[in-house]
Design an enzyme around this catalytic site. Structure first.
Site, mmCIF file in Angstrom:
data_model
loop_
_atom_site.group_PDB
_atom_site.id
_atom_site.type_symbol
_atom_site.label_atom_id
_atom_site.label_comp_id
_atom_site.label_asym_id
_atom_site.label_seq_id
_atom_site.Cartn_x
_atom_site.Cartn_y
_atom_site.Cartn_z
ATOM 1 C CB SER A 1 36.669 40.156 34.614
ATOM 2 O OG SER A 1 35.548 39.937 33.796
ATOM 3 N N GLY B 1 44.700 42.647 39.014
ATOM 4 C CA GLY B 1 43.682 43.674 38.983
ATOM 5 C C GLY B 1 42.311 43.077 38.724
ATOM 6 C CB CYS B 2 38.933 44.322 39.505
ATOM 7 S SG CYS B 2 39.141 46.067 39.046
ATOM 8 C CE1 TYR B 3 36.442 47.079 34.258
ATOM 9 C CE2 TYR B 3 38.180 48.587 34.983
ATOM 10 C CZ TYR B 3 36.850 48.347 34.674
ATOM 11 O OH TYR B 3 35.928 49.362 34.782
#
Length: 346
Positions: free
Chosen positions: A154, A149-151
């Protein structure tokens, strides 16, 4: 030349895949599926792709895509990828899923957080979590890769060196993350309307966001012990980008300079993870449209805590760019192929 198909090509991540793969010298796109835009040219749906693809979106069955492709990207909402990927692996076709269906080694965790039955626990246990900076060698030999996932991308990249080295107390991690509106997808909804988002910022999914267990799974593996985090995402009135600011208590005194050396060693040779110079903090616009992750950190000596900031483009390193990075590893191409572009700035 590898033949690739995209199932769910007209969402934002699907379109980003087409944008990147259209300039990939070793990939031939042979199928783009879409129910909503079947019969329309991809460049008609996304005029920015004019001159880069002449493919038409088709309402194909997964098997029809597999008849053409050697590798498939699945860019569908969660809950739809399990039967598709299961069938693809039965046929010996490589799969990169951009959704959540294969991200959990224990599918029961997925069922608990996503409130649906998984359908293939055995294959879920064998899927490889596709964060190349952490799982590069496993990705090379994988048949099914779960794109992160994107979060989580990061956050994990921001915290990995500290947890792997045992520098922070795993029980004290706070992740304050902010994302552009494209992270909500292309489907029309009130919360994504311009007048609702503009000139405003708000938290959402507080103490309940589905990326929480994904982050905890990977951080726990890095730490060698169970990690629980406080994760709060926020919606920003920008198109794309994620900025995560993370806080944790140090287990012993350490200086910013010492921890910078830890990051430099951990990410030495990584093509897409960049530790910025001291005092230069990540901006989302510096990674816009790129597969890069920008990091920086500082120790707060008053509180004994470390602060880490991490910026990525949620559609590129946070989704489609990372998927192509995984494709390159799975197919034996140079890892950076089709991805060596700087962020768009200004």
């Amino acid at each position: 030349m590898i033949k690739a198909g995209i199932i769910g090509a007209t969402g934002y991540t699907g379109a980003e895949l087409v944008r990147i793969l259209s300039r990939h010298p070793e990939v031939e796109l042979v199928a783009l599926t879409s129910r909503s835009y079947a019969g329309e040219g991809m460049a008609g749906v996304y005029p920015s792709l004019t001159g880069y693809t002449n493919l038409t979106c088709e309402n194909l069955t997964p098997d029809e895509v597999m008849d053409r492709a050697e590798v498939i990207f699945i860019a569908l909402p969660h809950g739809h990828a399990v039967p598709v990927a299961t069938r693809a692996r039965e046929r010996g076709i490589k799969v990169i899923d951009l959704g959540a269906d294969w991200r959990f080694r224990n599918a029961r965790t997925y069922e608990e957080w996503y409130k649906i039955q998984h359908g293939n626990h055995e294959l879920a246990a064998r899927a490889v979590y596709g964060l190349p900076e952490i799982h590069r060698e496993a990705i090379r030999s994988a048949g099914l890769v779960a794109n992160p996932g994107c979060y989580p991308t990061s956050a994990i990249l921001g915290l990995a060196p500290l947890l792997k080295g045992g520098y922070i107390d795993p029980a004290t991690i706070i992740i304050d993350a902010k994302s552009g509106v494209s992270g909500a997808g292309r489907e029309a909804r009130v919360t994504s309307l311009f007048v609702e988002c503009n000139e405003s910022i708000n938290p959402y999914g507080v103490a309940s966001h589905r990326h929480t267990p994904e982050i905890e799974q990977e951080l726990s593996a890095l730490a060698g012990k169970e990690v629980k985090v406080t994760f709060t995402p926020h919606l920003l009135p920008i198109s794309r980008g994620i900025l995560s600011t993370m806080y944790a208590t140090l287990v012993r005194p350490a200086s910013t300079e010492e921890l910078r050396r830890v990051y430099e060693k951990f990410y030495a040779g990584e093509p897409f993870v960049h530790l910025l110079p001291p005092g230069q903090w990540p901006h989302t616009r510096w990674v816009y449209g790129s597969n890069n992750c920008h990091l920086n950190l500082a120790v707060d000596t008053r509180t004994g805590r470390v602060v880490v900031a991490s910026a990525i483009d949620n559609l590129t390193k946070g989704a489609s760019g990372q998927a192509v990075q995984n494709l390159n590893l799975m197919c034996g191409f140079p890892e950076t192929m089709a991805l060596e572009v700087p962020g768009l700035c200004p």
